[in-house]
Design a protein around this motif. Sequence first.
Motif, PDB file in Angstrom:
ATOM      1  N   LEU A 127      -1.400 -45.935   3.071  1.00 48.10           N
ATOM      2  CA  LEU A 127      -0.408 -46.257   4.083  1.00 48.10           C
ATOM      3  C   LEU A 127       0.236 -44.962   4.544  1.00 48.10           C
ATOM      4  O   LEU A 127       0.509 -44.082   3.742  1.00 48.10           O
ATOM      5  CB  LEU A 127       0.703 -47.099   3.458  1.00 48.10           C
ATOM      6  N   HIS A 128       0.512 -44.872   5.827  1.00 46.19           N
ATOM      7  CA  HIS A 128       1.183 -43.679   6.311  1.00 46.19           C
ATOM      8  C   HIS A 128       2.679 -43.775   5.998  1.00 46.19           C
ATOM      9  O   HIS A 128       3.276 -44.840   6.089  1.00 46.19           O
ATOM     10  CB  HIS A 128       0.972 -43.540   7.813  1.00 46.19           C
ATOM     11  N   ASN A 129       3.264 -42.653   5.625  1.00 51.41           N
ATOM     12  CA  ASN A 129       4.669 -42.614   5.242  1.00 51.41           C
ATOM     13  C   ASN A 129       5.611 -43.232   6.259  1.00 51.41           C
ATOM     14  O   ASN A 129       6.579 -43.897   5.914  1.00 51.41           O
ATOM     15  CB  ASN A 129       5.095 -41.166   5.032  1.00 51.41           C
ATOM     16  N   ARG A 130       5.319 -42.961   7.534  1.00 48.15           N
ATOM     17  CA  ARG A 130       6.193 -43.444   8.589  1.00 48.15           C
ATOM     18  C   ARG A 130       6.357 -44.950   8.532  1.00 48.15           C
ATOM     19  O   ARG A 130       7.449 -45.475   8.724  1.00 48.15           O
ATOM     20  CB  ARG A 130       5.516 -43.126   9.912  1.00 48.15           C
ATOM     21  N   SER A 131       5.259 -45.646   8.253  1.00 41.56           N
ATOM     22  CA  SER A 131       5.327 -47.102   8.227  1.00 41.56           C
ATOM     23  C   SER A 131       6.063 -47.580   6.981  1.00 41.56           C
ATOM     24  O   SER A 131       6.785 -48.569   7.025  1.00 41.56           O
ATOM     25  CB  SER A 131       3.928 -47.693   8.291  1.00 41.56           C
ATOM     26  N   VAL A 132       5.895 -46.860   5.876  1.00 42.48           N
ATOM     27  CA  VAL A 132       6.596 -47.260   4.653  1.00 42.48           C
ATOM     28  C   VAL A 132       8.097 -47.033   4.824  1.00 42.48           C
ATOM     29  O   VAL A 132       8.922 -47.859   4.426  1.00 42.48           O
ATOM     30  CB  VAL A 132       6.078 -46.480   3.428  1.00 42.48           C
ATOM     31  N   GLU A 133       8.456 -45.918   5.433  1.00 39.32           N
ATOM     32  CA  GLU A 133       9.876 -45.653   5.684  1.00 39.32           C
ATOM     33  C   GLU A 133      10.497 -46.755   6.531  1.00 39.32           C
ATOM     34  O   GLU A 133      11.605 -47.228   6.269  1.00 39.32           O
ATOM     35  CB  GLU A 133      10.045 -44.308   6.403  1.00 39.32           C
ATOM     36  N   LEU A 183       6.200 -44.279  -0.996  1.00 43.86           N
ATOM     37  CA  LEU A 183       6.421 -43.108  -0.157  1.00 43.86           C
ATOM     38  C   LEU A 183       5.872 -41.859  -0.816  1.00 43.86           C
ATOM     39  O   LEU A 183       5.195 -41.044  -0.189  1.00 43.86           O
ATOM     40  CB  LEU A 183       7.915 -42.918   0.107  1.00 43.86           C
ATOM     41  N   GLU A 184       6.161 -41.704  -2.105  1.00 42.10           N
ATOM     42  CA  GLU A 184       5.666 -40.521  -2.797  1.00 42.10           C
ATOM     43  C   GLU A 184       4.150 -40.560  -2.902  1.00 42.10           C
ATOM     44  O   GLU A 184       3.472 -39.563  -2.688  1.00 42.10           O
ATOM     45  CB  GLU A 184       6.282 -40.403  -4.196  1.00 42.10           C
ATOM     46  N   LEU A 185       3.612 -41.721  -3.198  1.00 41.47           N
ATOM     47  CA  LEU A 185       2.160 -41.828  -3.319  1.00 41.47           C
ATOM     48  C   LEU A 185       1.477 -41.539  -1.993  1.00 41.47           C
ATOM     49  O   LEU A 185       0.471 -40.852  -1.935  1.00 41.47           O
ATOM     50  CB  LEU A 185       1.768 -43.219  -3.816  1.00 41.47           C
ATOM     51  N   ALA A 186       2.051 -42.057  -0.899  1.00 42.23           N
ATOM     52  CA  ALA A 186       1.426 -41.865   0.411  1.00 42.23           C
ATOM     53  C   ALA A 186       1.407 -40.393   0.777  1.00 42.23           C
ATOM     54  O   ALA A 186       0.385 -39.849   1.197  1.00 42.23           O
ATOM     55  CB  ALA A 186       2.167 -42.667   1.473  1.00 42.23           C
ATOM     56  N   SER A 187       2.543 -39.722   0.577  1.00 41.65           N
ATOM     57  CA  SER A 187       2.596 -38.321   0.991  1.00 41.65           C
ATOM     58  C   SER A 187       1.811 -37.441   0.039  1.00 41.65           C
ATOM     59  O   SER A 187       1.511 -36.297   0.338  1.00 41.65           O
ATOM     60  CB  SER A 187       4.052 -37.849   1.087  1.00 41.65           C
ATOM     61  N   LEU A 188       1.419 -37.976  -1.092  1.00 37.79           N
ATOM     62  CA  LEU A 188       0.672 -37.178  -2.056  1.00 37.79           C
ATOM     63  C   LEU A 188      -0.828 -37.369  -1.945  1.00 37.79           C
ATOM     64  O   LEU A 188      -1.573 -36.968  -2.805  1.00 37.79           O
ATOM     65  CB  LEU A 188       1.139 -37.504  -3.473  1.00 37.79           C
ATOM     66  N   GLY A 189      -1.251 -38.040  -0.920  1.00 36.08           N
ATOM     67  CA  GLY A 189      -2.689 -38.086  -0.697  1.00 36.08           C
ATOM     68  C   GLY A 189      -3.352 -39.367  -1.136  1.00 36.08           C
ATOM     69  O   GLY A 189      -4.563 -39.422  -1.256  1.00 36.08           O
ATOM     70  N   ALA A 190      -2.590 -40.436  -1.345  1.00 37.25           N
ATOM     71  CA  ALA A 190      -3.228 -41.686  -1.741  1.00 37.25           C
ATOM     72  C   ALA A 190      -3.903 -42.336  -0.546  1.00 37.25           C
ATOM     73  O   ALA A 190      -4.775 -43.182  -0.690  1.00 37.25           O
ATOM     74  CB  ALA A 190      -2.208 -42.642  -2.351  1.00 37.25           C
ATOM     75  N   ASN A 191      -3.494 -41.950   0.677  1.00 33.61           N
ATOM     76  CA  ASN A 191      -4.272 -42.299   1.874  1.00 33.61           C
ATOM     77  C   ASN A 191      -4.376 -43.777   2.168  1.00 33.61           C
ATOM     78  O   ASN A 191      -5.324 -44.210   2.810  1.00 33.61           O
ATOM     79  CB  ASN A 191      -5.715 -41.784   1.717  1.00 33.61           C
TER      80      ASN A 191
END
Lengths: 402, 402
Positions: free
Chosen positions: B211-217, B201-209
């Motif tokens: 997986l989208h956060n919504r799907s990880v949540e 989640l942190e990696l996704a929201s930090l621009g790792a591009n």
Amino acid sequence: MALIVQKYGGTSVRDAERVMNVARRVTEAYKAGNNVIVVVSAQGDTTDDLIEKAAEINPRASKREMDMLLATGEQISISLLAMAIERLGCPVISLTGWQAGFRTDSKYSNARIKTIDTERINMEIDRRRIVVVAGFQGINRYDDITTLGRGGSDTSAVAIAAALHADVCEIYTDVDGVYTADPRICKNAYKLDDISYEEMLELASLGANVLHNRSVEMAKKYSVKLSVRSSLNTNEGTYVKEVSKVEKMLVRGVTRDNDCARISLCGVENTPGKAFQVFDMIAKSGISVDLIIQSIGNGKTKDISFTVAESQLDIALKLLEEHNSVINAEKITSEKDVSKVSIVGAGMVNNSGVAAGMFEALYDAHINIKMIATSEIKISVLVDQKDAERAVSAIHDKFLSK
Amino acid sequence: MALIVQKYGGTSVRDAERVMNVARRVTEAYKAGNNVIVVVSAQGDTTDDLIEKAAEINPRASKREMDMLLATGEQISISLLAMAIERLGCPVISLTGWQAGFRTDSKYSNARIKTIDTERINMEIDRRRIVVVAGFQGINRYDDITTLGRGGSDTSAVAIAAALHADVCEIYTDVDGVYTADPRICKNAYKLDDISYEEMLELASLGANVLHNRSVEMAKKYSVKLSVRSSLNTNEGTYVKEVSKVEKMLVRGVTRDNDCARISLCGVENTPGKAFQVFDMIAKSGISVDLIIQSIGNGKTKDISFTVAESQLDIALKLLEEHNSVINAEKITSEKDVSKVSIVGAGMVNNSGVAAGMFEALYDAHINIKMIATSEIKISVLVDQKDAERAVSAIHDKFLSK
């Protein structure tokens, strides 16, 4: 307040400018106080582009998946047209085939409409919204998307007009209406104000290319008043309706169809069942046969001639040659560069002078007739393709000069 | 026999060749004895092309009609992929969002999945068919088509994996998995075998591009095991799952985000409620705020700094200047060419050495830190954009060199 169904074909919505043009026409009818349902086809070449995409991946894709693919074409059109109408400030909603309640049988790529559940459309109409409906598509009992095949959008429009008892179903196209002959090949051709369903049916199947037969048949069955008119001007079009008034003019139009080829089976044994054998075999292979003529023959043998679409000539010939051990024709001949020229008009069959007049016109123009076939309201002749345009003009001037 | 959900993005199906490639991967999994559900996005640039078409007609089209339009993109992909799978000889069926039972709320263009009615999919799976499902879309209570917004197809895939208790949800993308840093800017970066939902989640929201956060949540909420892997090779990807094993390695990845800009309100009166005033106003105008720092100040005044997406900087500044009579800042400053560099790892908060190590690495590389923010599992710093790549490498080599 009238309820109007309008149908626009692919060329009428082919780009942003045309879509805006359609939106203006639709909103004019709406602002005049009418309830308006609009049926649209896919934009311009969209369907062909999608077919090409599919062919690249699988030239033998299942029809179920082809329908899934092709149905997107109309979904794109309806949303774009709805956006254009929104821009002009009118309340509007787009509906796919399934949202509009089109239930069909399961014959993918060529489905028939079984029922229309009008609840959703009626609800939107009650809210005074313009309803933009995807033509050409529906869903079957499995909730799978189906398409209606050729002339599908016309059929969708007529079906919805029938289901909602619309006052008129306006078919917008790129011509002004139904003409007595193709104006491009006959300079004296003129537009008819109205025409009966039966006459329209003969004209449509004879290559007039304005309305598909399926939609005319449905309009006739449910007494839907059709208006054929241009999307590019505001000229009055042609009404297709229950019974056209009794008129002096017997002949209503002259048509030409270049897409035909002649096949002859010469010297077939003159025994019962031969014609059945031949045409049963051809029908089972999916080939449509048009004009059929059987000569009386010399007692022992007879000749059978018929026409098929030019694209199907080779398949038909191959089939006949493969099965000639059964048919036993002495010779199979064929000819490609032929055209069918026809005149259409109610009550023609009761007036033998019409046929005689037609043949006279062709004789005067030195045009040889290869085959003749007649029905209740039409007479067709097969001529050399090079003579076809002259034949149309000669016949038109004989019967239809103003 | 396992139940596998596979998701392929737009680049993975961008042309006929890529579609066949995906079809081969899908059928391999199927032939290995698994039940396979495939979720696909629209091909390559399809969505952008459709948005352009709409903008030509109506730049302010309603979201309802935009969703009607955009949903065709996935419908095209699913039918084409199904045709490709047919060609490889496996039984397959494509389903749109509504056919697959995706019910959403009515927030057009950004809808949330409420329920999935799995009856149809289960029926198809029971028949041992590969099921190809359109991602990114569903229908609401009015039977109108909705789309799920950014990361929608990932979310569709995870939702269906959750609903059907799939053994794994494989997200195919154009990278091999989740890396400790962007391999293009950090030559020592390497792929992680697994990672926890929180870290992802942190990696996704930090621009790792990836997986989208919504799907990880959603995956976290329903304990869906994710596998992130490349559609172009058969390398093992990265698993995202419940709890990664306790490891020596505290720091899991370093990321960089160039899409940010800093705004500072200097000399704001030191009274309660000032921060609330500022951020309430900004939130109401739809601007997302990221890092926030408030200086302790000199007693009478304080400074408030925060970052926004670069594209929103001008709007945010305009808004603040218009309302400065209320906020009463002595000066409003901003800066564009900045980057956010972050390290992520579970348990980081309990180890103050990590933050110190990060700052040391930056100090050694002579990189100035403009802002610092920390959370349970991440530490972010704002640096000059020109220093960002060096910062990533320096921090990576400090914590993650193998």
